[in-house]
Write an enzyme that holds these catalytic residues in place. Structure first.
Site, PDB file in Angstrom:
ATOM      1  N   CYS A 113       0.719  -1.069   0.200  1.00  0.00           N
ATOM      2  CA  CYS A 113      -0.059   0.059  -0.010  1.00  0.00           C
ATOM      3  C   CYS A 113       0.900   1.102   0.091  1.00  0.00           C
ATOM      4  O   CYS A 113       0.361   2.233  -0.591  1.00  0.00           O
ATOM      5  CB  CYS A 113      -0.937   0.098   1.192  1.00  0.00           C
ATOM      6  SG  CYS A 113      -0.039  -0.004   2.639  1.00  0.00           S
ATOM      7  N   HIS A 165      -2.168   1.242   7.070  1.00  0.00           N
ATOM      8  CA  HIS A 165      -2.369   1.208   5.803  1.00  0.00           C
ATOM      9  C   HIS A 165      -2.741   2.472   5.230  1.00  0.00           C
ATOM     10  O   HIS A 165      -3.346   3.452   5.950  1.00  0.00           O
ATOM     11  CB  HIS A 165      -3.781   0.321   5.647  1.00  0.00           C
ATOM     12  CG  HIS A 165      -4.183   0.028   4.158  1.00  0.00           C
ATOM     13  ND1 HIS A 165      -3.519  -1.032   3.472  1.00  0.00           N
ATOM     14  CD2 HIS A 165      -5.336   0.768   3.284  1.00  0.00           C
ATOM     15  CE1 HIS A 165      -4.047  -0.940   2.047  1.00  0.00           C
ATOM     16  NE2 HIS A 165      -5.332   0.037   2.196  1.00  0.00           N
ATOM     17  N   HIS A 182      -6.175   2.070  -3.778  1.00  0.00           N
ATOM     18  CA  HIS A 182      -5.088   1.296  -2.788  1.00  0.00           C
ATOM     19  C   HIS A 182      -4.848  -0.155  -3.148  1.00  0.00           C
ATOM     20  O   HIS A 182      -5.459  -0.603  -3.867  1.00  0.00           O
ATOM     21  CB  HIS A 182      -5.706   1.563  -1.321  1.00  0.00           C
ATOM     22  CG  HIS A 182      -6.870   0.705  -1.043  1.00  0.00           C
ATOM     23  ND1 HIS A 182      -6.924  -0.338  -0.024  1.00  0.00           N
ATOM     24  CD2 HIS A 182      -8.068   0.476  -1.667  1.00  0.00           C
ATOM     25  CE1 HIS A 182      -8.005  -0.906  -0.181  1.00  0.00           C
ATOM     26  NE2 HIS A 182      -8.696  -0.613  -1.090  1.00  0.00           N
TER      27      HIS A 182
END
Length: 210
Positions: A113, A165, A182
């Site tokens: 990510c 994340h 993402h």
């Protein structure tokens, strides 16, 4: 050589594209949008010096009260420039859709990510830290209502409220729900609504780095 007001707009927009950074928003004048750039009188000397340094030109300070119409034009040019940059940024991000997730990966063969976000921004000469927790330290924190394309959204996937994340705001869907692009561990690079049953529970906050 002295430049015209239109020349100032061209110089500042060129600086914007080159540095991939946005100018500070000011909301003192009601008719300007929240994204408008309206120089305050007390800041004009500093701004003039910066322009002179970058462009090696002599630029006359602008009286914002007498030249408000010129500021409206400048706001419009800068706003269009910012929109264009964001459009290019998202188009680059979309080229990664379908790329598989790989922990520690940094290429289109497999990417995690934070590497995905970093790679997209790097394309436009904007360097971000390698890991999501450090990326979360950049920029200005904003609400989801304020969030727009190109902003970053952060999540805690391991509990404890710690960033683990990150994604890039892609826009809003037909229901007005914020979406983000993402690299997810299960599906690779995808576009997901922030209200997703998994991600919605783990969302922390959004930040503006542009």
């Amino acid at each position: 050589m002295k430049t015209s007001l239109l020349g100032m707009a061209t110089i500042i927009c060129t600086m914007f594209i080159t540095s991939c950074s946005s100018l500070t928003s000011v909301s003192e004048v009601k008719e300007y949008s929240s994204r408008s750039f309206v120089p305050q009188t007390r800041l004009m000397e500093t701004q003039t010096k910066l322009i002179n340094k970058r462009a090696n030109l002599e630029v006359e300070p602008v009286n914002t009260k007498e030249e408000s119409s010129s500021m409206v034009l400048l706001n419009s040019v800068l706003d269009e420039t910012n929109n264009l940059f964001t459009e290019f940024l998202l188009k680059e991000a979309e080229t990664y859709i379908g790329t598989p997730y790989r922990y520690g990966g940094t290429t289109r063969n497999g990417i995690d990510c934070s590497a995905f976000v970093r790679s997209v921004f790097e394309t436009f000469n904007m360097n971000l830290p390698r890991v999501s927790a450090d990326q979360a330290k950049e920029g200005q924190r904003i609400s989801t209502d304020e969030a727009r394309e190109g902003d970053l959204v952060f999540f805690a996937t391991r509990g404890g409220g710690r960033v683990s994340h990150v994604g890039i705001v892609h826009g809003r869907n037909e229901n007005g729900v914020l979406t983000f692009i993402h690299s997810s561990t299960s599906q690779g690079v995808i576009i997901t609504p922030i209200t997703d049953s998994y991600w919605g529970k783990r969302f922390l906050y959004a930040k503006r780095v542009l």
